[in-house]
Design an enzyme around this catalytic site. Structure first.
Site, PDB file in Angstrom:
ATOM      1  N   CYS A  46      -7.896   7.262 -24.958  1.00 12.66           N
ATOM      2  CA  CYS A  46      -8.320   8.670 -24.907  1.00 12.66           C
ATOM      3  C   CYS A  46      -8.591   9.107 -23.467  1.00 12.66           C
ATOM      4  CB  CYS A  46      -9.569   8.825 -25.778  1.00 12.66           C
ATOM      5  SG  CYS A  46     -10.451  10.367 -25.585  1.00 12.66           S
ATOM      6  N   CYS A  49     -11.954  10.679 -22.842  1.00 10.81           N
ATOM      7  CA  CYS A  49     -12.980   9.628 -22.893  1.00 10.81           C
ATOM      8  C   CYS A  49     -13.072   8.916 -21.548  1.00 10.81           C
ATOM      9  CB  CYS A  49     -12.654   8.600 -23.976  1.00 10.81           C
ATOM     10  SG  CYS A  49     -12.578   9.254 -25.655  1.00 10.81           S
TER      11      CYS A  49
END
Length: 147
Positions: A46, A49
């Protein structure tokens, strides 16, 4: 707001001012017994993230009295699923075993600081009274999963 009723543990996941990586066992042994914890649900693939990670780590260094922890949703799908995590990153703030904040999306440093300040300023006696009022009215906050 939701409540976690899991028993406390003496497991120390990481040194103050650092970010602890939690698996299911460590989550269940640490978060429920900690007075103030902020958890980042993330995954290695991600991009948001990964961009949020330095912001989260810097906040951990600025607030060594708070437990900052990460749960890799790929490695720990049961933990993520028990909290209904559908998007990542998702930030969840626990005060005295009560989820007081949960939001998906990477926050800028200033917004994360606002979340920390707001959570720190909460009157937890009033939060518990609010939960009791909701419970009495039939709209009780659901207990947080015991992980």
């Amino acid at each position: 707001m939701t409540r976690s009723d899991s028993p406390a543990s003496s497991v120390a996941p990481a040194a103050a001012g650092t970010v602890a990586a939690l698996d299911a066992a460590r989550f269940g042994a640490t978060i429920p017994g900690h007075p103030f914890a902020i958890v980042d649900f993330w995954a290695p693939w991600c991009a948001p993230c990964r961009s949020f990670a330095p912001v989260f780590e810097a906040a951990a260094a600025r607030h060594p009295d708070i437990l900052f922890a990460k749960v890799d949703t790929e490695a720990e799908p049961a933990v993520a699923g028990s909290f209904g995590i559908r998007s990542i990153p998702t930030l969840m703030v626990f005060r005295e075993n009560i989820i007081v904040f949960a939001q998906a999306g990477a926050l800028p440093a200033s917004a994360l600081e606002q979340v920390v300040a707001a959570a720190r300023a909460l009157d937890m006696d009033e939060v518990r009274r609010e939960i009791e009022r909701e419970s009495a009215g039939g709209t009780a906050a659901a207990p947080a999963p015991g992980a």
